[in-house]
Design an enzyme around this catalytic site. Structure first.
Site, PDB file in Angstrom:
ATOM      1  N   LYS A 179      15.377   4.726  -5.076  1.00 38.94           N
ATOM      2  CA  LYS A 179      14.423   5.823  -4.874  1.00 38.94           C
ATOM      3  C   LYS A 179      14.409   6.239  -3.408  1.00 38.94           C
ATOM      4  CE  LYS A 179       9.442   6.605  -4.792  1.00 38.94           C
ATOM      5  NZ  LYS A 179       9.437   6.553  -3.297  1.00 38.94           N
ATOM      6  N   ASP A 181      12.436   7.592  -0.201  1.00 40.69           N
ATOM      7  CA  ASP A 181      11.038   7.461   0.182  1.00 40.69           C
ATOM      8  C   ASP A 181      10.387   8.837   0.152  1.00 40.69           C
ATOM      9  OD1 ASP A 181      10.078   4.591   2.081  1.00 40.69           O
ATOM     10  OD2 ASP A 181       8.937   5.764   0.623  1.00 40.69           O
ATOM     11  N   GLU A 182       9.041   8.813   0.074  1.00 31.46           N
ATOM     12  CA  GLU A 182       8.326  10.078  -0.149  1.00 31.46           C
ATOM     13  C   GLU A 182       8.506  11.048   1.013  1.00 31.46           C
ATOM     14  OE1 GLU A 182       6.920   7.134   0.093  1.00 31.46           O
ATOM     15  OE2 GLU A 182       5.799   7.244   1.973  1.00 31.46           O
ATOM     16  N   HIS A 271       6.092  11.251  -7.264  1.00 32.79           N
ATOM     17  CA  HIS A 271       5.444  10.447  -6.225  1.00 32.79           C
ATOM     18  C   HIS A 271       4.088  11.098  -5.949  1.00 32.79           C
ATOM     19  CE1 HIS A 271       4.587   8.217  -2.605  1.00 32.79           C
ATOM     20  NE2 HIS A 271       5.606   7.439  -2.862  1.00 32.79           N
ATOM     21  N   LYS A 311      -0.147  -3.569  -1.529  1.00 31.66           N
ATOM     22  CA  LYS A 311      -0.738  -3.215  -0.220  1.00 31.66           C
ATOM     23  C   LYS A 311      -1.651  -1.995  -0.278  1.00 31.66           C
ATOM     24  CE  LYS A 311       3.033  -0.129   1.143  1.00 31.66           C
ATOM     25  NZ  LYS A 311       4.275   0.037   1.878  1.00 31.66           N
TER      26      LYS A 311
HETATM   27  C1  CAP Z   1       6.464   1.347  -1.383  1.00 28.06           C
HETATM   28  C2  CAP Z   1       6.524   2.822  -0.991  1.00 28.06           C
HETATM   29  C3  CAP Z   1       5.817   3.708  -1.979  1.00 28.06           C
HETATM   30  C4  CAP Z   1       4.423   3.290  -2.284  1.00 28.06           C
HETATM   31  C5  CAP Z   1       3.606   4.515  -2.715  1.00 28.06           C
HETATM   32  C6  CAP Z   1       5.949   3.049   0.379  1.00 28.06           C
HETATM   33  O1  CAP Z   1       7.262   0.641  -0.499  1.00 28.06           O
HETATM   34  O2  CAP Z   1       7.855   3.280  -0.953  1.00 28.06           O
HETATM   35  O3  CAP Z   1       5.827   5.018  -1.421  1.00 28.06           O
HETATM   36  O4  CAP Z   1       4.480   2.417  -3.356  1.00 28.06           O
HETATM   37  O5  CAP Z   1       2.330   4.080  -3.057  1.00 28.06           O
HETATM   38  O6  CAP Z   1       6.461   3.970   1.016  1.00 28.06           O
HETATM   39  O7  CAP Z   1       5.013   2.349   0.720  1.00 28.06           O
HETATM   40  P1  CAP Z   1       7.081  -0.946  -0.446  1.00 28.06           P
HETATM   41  P2  CAP Z   1       1.824   4.237  -4.567  1.00 28.06           P
HETATM   42  O8  CAP Z   1       7.489  -1.503  -1.806  1.00 28.06           O
HETATM   43  O9  CAP Z   1       8.025  -1.425   0.634  1.00 28.06           O
HETATM   44  O10 CAP Z   1       5.653  -1.220  -0.143  1.00 28.06           O
HETATM   45  O11 CAP Z   1       2.898   3.607  -5.394  1.00 28.06           O
HETATM   46  O12 CAP Z   1       0.513   3.511  -4.573  1.00 28.06           O
HETATM   47  O13 CAP Z   1       1.691   5.696  -4.804  1.00 28.06           O
HETATM   48 MG    MG Z   2       7.361   5.219  -0.158  1.00 32.58          MG
END
Ligand code: CAP
Ligand code: MG
Length: 431
Positions: A179, A181-182, A271, A311
């Site tokens: 994936k 990242d956002e 996302h 987290k």
């Molecule tokens: C997780 C992540 C996701 C979060 C989004 C981040 O990475 O890629 O974007 O899960 O939050 O950027 O933190 P890690 P949610 O696994 O390294 O923490 O899923 O709550 O929307």
């Molecule tokens: Mg992310």
């Protein structure tokens, strides 16, 4: 003195909603000096046909379009909205109504849109997920277990070649999905086109070497015309998913891209970055349950739902109610968290659990979600003492242990990768 306002006309505690009404549940706190009745009148009025003062004239049809606040229970109120208020199939218009001006009224100290139940007369104008959970399982040839994936970490900064190489390691460790990242779209160091080209090459290599289906949640988020071009490029390169940051993209864009991707037979990964700006305050904003409901209706195939153990915010009760909204044929009412929702022919969408996970937390996530979910372990594999591929394998070994009814300690006896993960993180729940 002439009657100046007419909010009370929008309140009727004995009212029974009509079969075709949309019913919304709000948590509200009146401002000082405002009664509950005045407050709920303002909520119903400002989210339907009213304004702050009586008017010189009104066409008779208005009567039939007024919303009615009808059930005040402590700081919760239900409001019934006649179906005639709403344009068929137009999600943004609904949000402008029941999630618009009302959050800014001075007469209300706090307001939270908890949930809304949609009648068949409204639901039938939406197609819902194009692939849905069954379609994704068929596409990825993953029959029973949760789907798995990871984001290359650190979040952004890799070149396209470095990104693809980490993706290859992730796939070779046994994960299904890589994936973006956002906050990765197309930067000078990692252009979208370059990433797609290199990821395509390594996907084919990983599929050949493993005999498994591999895919990626490549982020197409951009102005809509650009998203259309990116979706097309993914499709032409054999990708079966696209990722959209749905909150920042906006409901109009998500509705449009749902059509574009479904026409390609592609799944949309949603996302939810920015959601916590309005869904974490228990007194004000919009719940994740409602956000999830809207996106299942519009038709994303999977959306982030939280972890409860990782987290980011979202406790067990919340993430499970979000999962119910996304997956069930009929979402049952749950106290002051969920209204009953019949989904008719709308397919279910996968909840995605991600954020602060590592191999030892995978079984607990499966306790919370069951197997009908997607689990993303990102830092939790790239931080593994033996690297990404070992981290992914450790997570898969933890998942298989759970499905075989084994403890992680038992499984670790046969998995050096899982043993190393347990030695580094134990059962840490990151904050
Ligand atoms: C997780 C992540 C996701 C979060 C989004 C981040 O990475 O890629 O974007 O899960 O939050 O950027 O933190 P890690 P949610 O696994 O390294 O923490 O899923 O709550 O929307
Ligand atoms: Mg992310």
């Amino acid at each position: 003195m002439a009657k100046v306002e007419w909010y009370a006309d929008f309140v009727d505690e004995g009212h029974s909603p009509l079969k075709d009404d949309i019913v919304a549940l709000f948590y509200f706190e009146p401002a000082a000096g405002i009664s509950k009745k005045e407050a709920v009148g303002r909520i119903a009025s400002e989210s339907s046909t009213g304004t702050w003062t009586t008017l010189f004239t009104m066409p008779p049809r208005m009567k039939k379009l007024m919303a009615t606040a009808f059930e005040i229970d402590g700081n919760f109120v239900k409001v019934a909205y006649p179906i005639g208020l709403w344009e068929e199939g137009n999600a943004p218009q609904l949000l402008s109504g029941i999630a618009g001006n009302i959050f800014g009224m001075k007469a209300i100290e706090n307001l939270r849109l908890v949930d809304a139940s949609f009648p068949h007369a409204y639901v039938r104008n939406f197609k819902g997920p194009g692939c849905g959970m069954e379609g994704i399982r068929r596409m990825m040839k993953v029959k029973k277990r949760p789907l798995t994936g990871a984001v290359p970490k650190p979040k952004v900064g890799f070149s396209a070649a470095e990104h693809a190489a980490i993706g290859y390691e992730t796939w070779m460790g046994g994960f299904d999905l890589v994936k973006d990242d956002e906050n990765l779209t197309s930067t000078h160091f990692n252009r979208f086109e370059e990433r797609v080209k290199l990821m395509t090459r390594l996907r084919e290599k990983a599929e050949k070497e493993t005999g498994e289906e591999k895919d990626a949640l490549i982020n197409i988020t951009a102005p809509v015309a650009q998203m259309e071009k990116r979706a097309k490029m993914l499709h032409e390169n054999g990708w079966r998913y696209a990722m959209v940051d749905v909150v920042v993209a906006g409901t109009c864009a998500v509705q449009h891209m749902r059509e574009v991707l479904a026409d390609y037979g592609m799944a949309m990964h949603a996302h939810r970055a920015m959601h916590a700006s309005f869904d974490r305050n228990p007194k004000h904003g919009i719940t994740m349950q409602f956000l999830a409901k809207m996106h299942r209706l519009i038709g994303v195939d999977q959306i982030h739902a939280g972890t409860a153990v990782g987290k980011l915010v979202g406790d067990r009760k919340e993430v499970q109610s979000v999962a119910n909204v996304l997956r069930e044929k009929v979402t049952k009412a749950e106290g002051k968290m969920l209204l009953r929702q019949e989904w008719g022919g709308i397919k279910g969408a996968f909840p995605v659990s991600s954020g602060g996970l590592h191999p030892a937390l995978v079984p607990e996530v499966m306790d919370i979600f069951g197997n009908e979910c997607v689990i993303l372990v990102s830092g939790g594999i790239h931080g593994h003492p033996k690297g990404t591929r070992a981290g992914a394998k450790a997570s898969m070994d933890a998942m298989h242990a759970k499905m075989d009814g084994k403890t992680l300690e038992e499984a670790a006896k046969k998995s050096a990768e899982l043993r190393a993960a347990l030695e580094k993180w134990g059962y840490l729940k990151p904050r």
